[in-house]
Scaffold this active site. Structure first.
Site, PDB file in Angstrom:
ATOM      1  N   ASP A   1      34.730  33.592  38.832  1.00  0.00           N
ATOM      2  CA  ASP A   1      35.694  34.683  38.833  1.00  0.00           C
ATOM      3  C   ASP A   1      35.998  35.040  40.284  1.00  0.00           C
ATOM      4  O   ASP A   1      35.504  34.396  41.223  1.00  0.00           O
ATOM      5  CB  ASP A   1      35.148  35.907  38.075  1.00  0.00           C
TER       6      ASP A   1
ATOM      7  N   GLY B   1      36.687  32.057  42.932  1.00  0.00           N
ATOM      8  CA  GLY B   1      37.925  31.305  43.063  1.00  0.00           C
ATOM      9  C   GLY B   1      39.026  31.814  42.159  1.00  0.00           C
ATOM     10  O   GLY B   1      38.864  32.782  41.414  1.00  0.00           O
ATOM     11  N   ASP B   2      40.145  31.121  42.223  1.00  0.00           N
ATOM     12  CA  ASP B   2      41.344  31.426  41.453  1.00  0.00           C
ATOM     13  C   ASP B   2      41.498  30.358  40.389  1.00  0.00           C
ATOM     14  O   ASP B   2      41.725  29.182  40.702  1.00  0.00           O
ATOM     15  CB  ASP B   2      42.552  31.439  42.397  1.00  0.00           C
ATOM     16  N   PHE B   3      41.369  30.728  39.121  1.00  0.00           N
ATOM     17  CA  PHE B   3      41.400  29.697  38.081  1.00  0.00           C
ATOM     18  C   PHE B   3      42.774  29.077  37.895  1.00  0.00           C
ATOM     19  O   PHE B   3      42.905  28.078  37.185  1.00  0.00           O
ATOM     20  CB  PHE B   3      40.798  30.182  36.757  1.00  0.00           C
TER      21      PHE B   3
ATOM     22  N   HIS C   1      44.960  35.092  26.349  1.00  0.00           N
ATOM     23  CA  HIS C   1      45.903  36.065  25.789  1.00  0.00           C
ATOM     24  C   HIS C   1      46.547  36.946  26.854  1.00  0.00           C
ATOM     25  O   HIS C   1      47.522  37.635  26.580  1.00  0.00           O
ATOM     26  CB  HIS C   1      45.233  36.904  24.697  1.00  0.00           C
TER      27      HIS C   1
END
Length: 349
Positions: free
Chosen positions: A213, A238-240, A257
């Site tokens: 995350d 990190g940035d997913f 969602h």
């Protein structure tokens, strides 16, 4: 045929009268979560833990106005959350127990998150989402939901604590519902404070885990104090939408969602690229059922529309997302909670 007012047949007039009364009651329903929020903010449920209390006693304990507190509790009694006795004292019912802040599985923080202005106010502008190109949240706050979090610590704290409270009661049943491999690495993408990963590692002692995350979210993780999983987890910041750590099982709970289809395909493609041979991607989300029966996913779907721009999805919706990302939906597993495990494997070729 008997005619009523304005020449409307009497039977038709009665049908319309009943419809009107029903719809007015439905429109007034927004005051029920408003009362629930007021009770959560004052912490009144904690003061009912030891038995019935009068509004006067509760007012002293909470610092609230006695008459106003009574009126809030009276409405909550109609929902079965508290119960008023003949003396005018209130008791917390079984249905209301999780409103206490001092019990395992408390959802007090979840109630405060769901009824926070970041969720509440955009819902009032839902009609604009049917014609506009931005969410009601964007139009109201001047930026997307998660960008607002980045510059508003109060809202971010409410969200992350509330999401943990909403998710924690689900984690054990979700982890138990899926047949995780005996060994390997589980990556929890967007895993927040680590509640699901913690439960997964507890139930599967041969697994190692990665909690993935943003750094400011990981700062609140809860994994370090659990002796049962010591030495079997790591943190990854990190940035997913840019990359996902490699793993044998890559899971994400209540993540897809939040986002539109294009962003979900990007995320799922990164998961596909990071899967080890024979690995599986698990999307842990509500699956919208067919038909007219109530289901929490149908309610949450409108929150996603108003505040985040995402949506809840059907099984066929998930199958299409997976296919676009180079995955194949292999099965949908109910968990005993609102969420299902939507499992994907790498598509052949």
């Amino acid at each position: 045929m008997v005619q009523g007012a304005a020449g409307v047949p009497e039977a038709e007039g009665e049908r319309l009268r009943r419809s009107g009364a029903f719809l007015v009651d439905e429109a007034l329903g927004f005051l029920q979560p408003a009362a629930l929020r007021a009770a959560a903010e004052t912490g009144v449920a904690d003061h009912l833990a030891d038995g019935p209390r009068t509004p006067a006693q509760l007012a002293v304990a909470t610092g609230a106005d006695e008459r106003g507190l009574y009126r809030v509790l009276r409405l909550l009694a109609t929902r079965g959350i508290v119960e008023e006795d003949t003396r005018g004292a209130f008791t917390l019912t079984d249905a209301g127990q999780a409103l206490r802040g001092d019990v395992p599985g408390s959802v007090r923080s979840a109630v405060l998150m769901i009824t926070d202005r970041s969720m509440w106010q955009p819902a009032g502008e839902l009609a604009g989402c049917l014609t506009g190109q931005v969410t009601a949240f964007d139009a109201m706050f001047g930026m997307p939901f998660f960008d607002y979090f980045a510059q508003d610590e109060r809202t971010a704290a409410v969200f992350h604590v509330g999401m943990a409270a909403m998710s924690d009661p689900e984690n054990a049943v979700i982890a138990a519902a899926y047949d995780f491999p005996a060994t390997g690495t589980v990556v929890d993408v967007g895993g927040g404070h680590g509640g699901l990963l913690q439960e997964t590692l507890r139930q599967n002692p041969g697994l190692e885990g990665v909690l993935y995350d943003r750094a400011h979210v990981l700062a609140g993780h809860r994994l370090a104090g659990d002796k049962d999983i010591a030495g079997r987890w790591t943190l990854a910041d990190g940035d997913f939408f840019a990359a996902v750590p490699a793993g044998d099982v890559i899971m994400m709970k209540r993540i897809t969602h939040d986002w539109d289809d294009d962003r979900c395909v990007t995320l799922l493609s990164h998961c596909r690229d990071s899967l080890r041979p024979g690995g599986r991607v698990l999307v842990l989300d509500a699956v919208v059922p067919p038909g007219n029966a109530p289901h929490q996913s149908k309610t949450l779907d409108l929150m996603m529309m108003a505040s985040l721009g995402g949506r809840e999805r059907t099984a066929s919706d998930f199958a299409a997302l997976f296919a676009a990302a180079g995955l194949r939906l292999s099965r949908v597993i109910p968990t005993g909670s609102v969420l299902s495990v939507v499992e994907g494997v790498a598509a052949e070729g």
